[in-house]
Motif scaffolding. Sequence first.
Motif, PDB file in Angstrom:
ATOM      1  N   LYS A  27      62.757  53.043  28.347  1.00 18.04           N
ATOM      2  CA  LYS A  27      63.094  51.721  28.104  1.00 18.04           C
ATOM      3  C   LYS A  27      61.859  50.753  27.601  1.00 18.04           C
ATOM      4  O   LYS A  27      62.175  49.707  27.066  1.00 18.04           O
ATOM      5  N   TYR A  28      60.550  51.305  27.924  1.00 21.51           N
ATOM      6  CA  TYR A  28      59.462  50.630  27.534  1.00 21.51           C
ATOM      7  C   TYR A  28      59.078  50.878  26.038  1.00 21.51           C
ATOM      8  O   TYR A  28      58.306  50.331  25.369  1.00 21.51           O
ATOM      9  N   SER A  29      59.631  52.005  25.476  1.00 23.49           N
ATOM     10  CA  SER A  29      58.930  52.406  23.989  1.00 23.49           C
ATOM     11  C   SER A  29      59.315  51.547  23.020  1.00 23.49           C
ATOM     12  O   SER A  29      60.513  50.720  22.858  1.00 23.49           O
ATOM     13  N   PHE A  30      58.643  51.387  22.265  1.00 24.49           N
ATOM     14  CA  PHE A  30      58.881  50.522  20.875  1.00 24.49           C
ATOM     15  C   PHE A  30      58.735  51.461  19.655  1.00 24.49           C
ATOM     16  O   PHE A  30      58.429  51.114  18.618  1.00 24.49           O
ATOM     17  N   GLY A  31      59.035  52.718  19.943  1.00 27.25           N
ATOM     18  CA  GLY A  31      58.823  53.661  18.529  1.00 27.25           C
ATOM     19  C   GLY A  31      57.408  54.281  18.343  1.00 27.25           C
ATOM     20  O   GLY A  31      56.480  53.706  19.258  1.00 27.25           O
ATOM     21  N   LEU A  32      57.300  55.291  17.525  1.00 27.80           N
ATOM     22  CA  LEU A  32      55.809  55.678  17.399  1.00 27.80           C
ATOM     23  C   LEU A  32      54.839  54.806  16.684  1.00 27.80           C
ATOM     24  O   LEU A  32      53.765  54.458  17.440  1.00 27.80           O
ATOM     25  N   THR A  33      55.394  53.854  15.824  1.00 27.87           N
ATOM     26  CA  THR A  33      54.638  52.948  15.096  1.00 27.87           C
ATOM     27  C   THR A  33      54.120  51.840  16.226  1.00 27.87           C
ATOM     28  O   THR A  33      53.062  51.361  16.429  1.00 27.87           O
ATOM     29  N   GLY A  34      55.018  51.410  16.910  1.00 31.66           N
ATOM     30  CA  GLY A  34      54.920  50.133  17.898  1.00 31.66           C
ATOM     31  C   GLY A  34      54.098  50.568  19.125  1.00 31.66           C
ATOM     32  O   GLY A  34      53.180  50.143  19.299  1.00 31.66           O
ATOM     33  N   ASN A  35      54.189  51.918  19.633  1.00 27.90           N
ATOM     34  CA  ASN A  35      53.362  52.545  20.725  1.00 27.90           C
ATOM     35  C   ASN A  35      52.279  52.616  20.093  1.00 27.90           C
ATOM     36  O   ASN A  35      51.225  52.281  20.744  1.00 27.90           O
ATOM     37  N   GLY A  82      46.113  51.826  27.000  1.00 31.37           N
ATOM     38  CA  GLY A  82      47.215  52.070  26.161  1.00 31.37           C
ATOM     39  C   GLY A  82      48.597  51.964  27.257  1.00 31.37           C
ATOM     40  O   GLY A  82      49.404  51.268  26.791  1.00 31.37           O
ATOM     41  N   ILE A  83      48.377  52.362  28.404  1.00 32.47           N
ATOM     42  CA  ILE A  83      49.686  52.086  29.197  1.00 32.47           C
ATOM     43  C   ILE A  83      49.784  50.828  29.505  1.00 32.47           C
ATOM     44  O   ILE A  83      51.033  50.334  29.372  1.00 32.47           O
ATOM     45  N   LEU A  84      48.779  50.035  29.825  1.00 29.90           N
ATOM     46  CA  LEU A  84      48.906  48.625  30.377  1.00 29.90           C
ATOM     47  C   LEU A  84      49.559  47.887  29.127  1.00 29.90           C
ATOM     48  O   LEU A  84      50.384  46.990  29.406  1.00 29.90           O
ATOM     49  N   ALA A  85      49.022  47.950  27.921  1.00 32.99           N
ATOM     50  CA  ALA A  85      49.543  47.411  26.757  1.00 32.99           C
ATOM     51  C   ALA A  85      50.953  47.497  26.395  1.00 32.99           C
ATOM     52  O   ALA A  85      51.889  46.630  26.364  1.00 32.99           O
ATOM     53  N   ILE A  86      51.670  48.838  26.603  1.00 32.92           N
ATOM     54  CA  ILE A  86      53.068  48.862  26.750  1.00 32.92           C
ATOM     55  C   ILE A  86      53.706  47.993  27.513  1.00 32.92           C
ATOM     56  O   ILE A  86      54.794  47.343  27.459  1.00 32.92           O
ATOM     57  N   PHE A  87      53.314  48.095  28.981  1.00 33.39           N
ATOM     58  CA  PHE A  87      54.282  47.314  29.888  1.00 33.39           C
ATOM     59  C   PHE A  87      53.935  45.689  29.510  1.00 33.39           C
ATOM     60  O   PHE A  87      54.991  44.956  29.757  1.00 33.39           O
ATOM     61  N   LEU A  88      52.547  45.500  29.349  1.00 31.25           N
ATOM     62  CA  LEU A  88      52.618  43.955  29.061  1.00 31.25           C
ATOM     63  C   LEU A  88      53.557  43.498  27.632  1.00 31.25           C
ATOM     64  O   LEU A  88      53.990  42.238  27.700  1.00 31.25           O
ATOM     65  N   ILE A  89      53.452  44.265  26.743  1.00 30.38           N
ATOM     66  CA  ILE A  89      54.208  44.034  25.535  1.00 30.38           C
ATOM     67  C   ILE A  89      55.576  43.954  25.842  1.00 30.38           C
ATOM     68  O   ILE A  89      56.655  42.950  25.335  1.00 30.38           O
ATOM     69  N   TYR A  90      56.210  44.979  26.684  1.00 31.29           N
ATOM     70  CA  TYR A  90      57.499  44.846  27.195  1.00 31.29           C
ATOM     71  C   TYR A  90      57.753  43.570  27.724  1.00 31.29           C
ATOM     72  O   TYR A  90      59.019  42.736  27.603  1.00 31.29           O
ATOM     73  N   ILE A  92      56.268  40.520  27.625  1.00 29.85           N
ATOM     74  CA  ILE A  92      56.374  39.379  26.589  1.00 29.85           C
ATOM     75  C   ILE A  92      57.571  39.488  25.850  1.00 29.85           C
ATOM     76  O   ILE A  92      58.097  38.441  25.529  1.00 29.85           O
ATOM     77  N   LYS A  93      58.147  40.545  25.331  1.00 28.74           N
ATOM     78  CA  LYS A  93      59.318  40.564  24.532  1.00 28.74           C
ATOM     79  C   LYS A  93      60.437  40.149  25.338  1.00 28.74           C
ATOM     80  O   LYS A  93      61.167  39.421  25.068  1.00 28.74           O
ATOM     81  N   MET A  96      60.240  36.402  25.686  1.00 21.22           N
ATOM     82  CA  MET A  96      60.697  35.519  24.421  1.00 21.22           C
ATOM     83  C   MET A  96      62.133  35.660  24.175  1.00 21.22           C
ATOM     84  O   MET A  96      62.619  34.723  23.550  1.00 21.22           O
ATOM     85  N   ASN A  97      62.707  36.917  24.608  1.00 20.31           N
ATOM     86  CA  ASN A  97      64.256  37.073  24.064  1.00 20.31           C
ATOM     87  C   ASN A  97      65.093  36.019  25.136  1.00 20.31           C
ATOM     88  O   ASN A  97      66.264  35.814  25.005  1.00 20.31           O
ATOM     89  N   LYS A  98      64.522  35.864  26.483  1.00 20.15           N
ATOM     90  CA  LYS A  98      65.408  34.965  27.291  1.00 20.15           C
ATOM     91  C   LYS A  98      65.392  33.468  26.993  1.00 20.15           C
ATOM     92  O   LYS A  98      66.349  32.649  27.374  1.00 20.15           O
TER      93      LYS A  98
END
Length: 99
Positions: A27-35, A82-90, A92-93, A96-98
């Motif tokens: 659910k939180y993945s942004f693909g290999l490049t995004g992660n 690295g872990i916290l960045a994934i959750f934080l970016i998710y 924020i995303k 922004m979508n709301k």
Amino acid sequence: MTATLMSLISILIGILGANITGLYFKKYSFGLTGNTIAGVFGSVFLNKSFGRLGFSPKYIIELNSINTTLFIINIIVSFLGGILAIFLIYMIKNKMNKT
């Protein structure tokens, strides 16, 4: 080992943490490049923040010997960055979508 090599190892550990998080939490993945990008920035940000407390590479390589305790703490902070960045970016995303 130099301080530059220690920094590169820390960044690689952050990338590893972000990609493992994306692998287990689809659910939180942004693909290999995004992660990977999230792992780099999360690792650098958290290491710079906690590096002021004495966990930076220049303190780990003091007097041409490696302080293993500080190195292990640095690795853990990088991985968590690295872990916290994934959750934080998710989060924020989603904010922004709301709007």
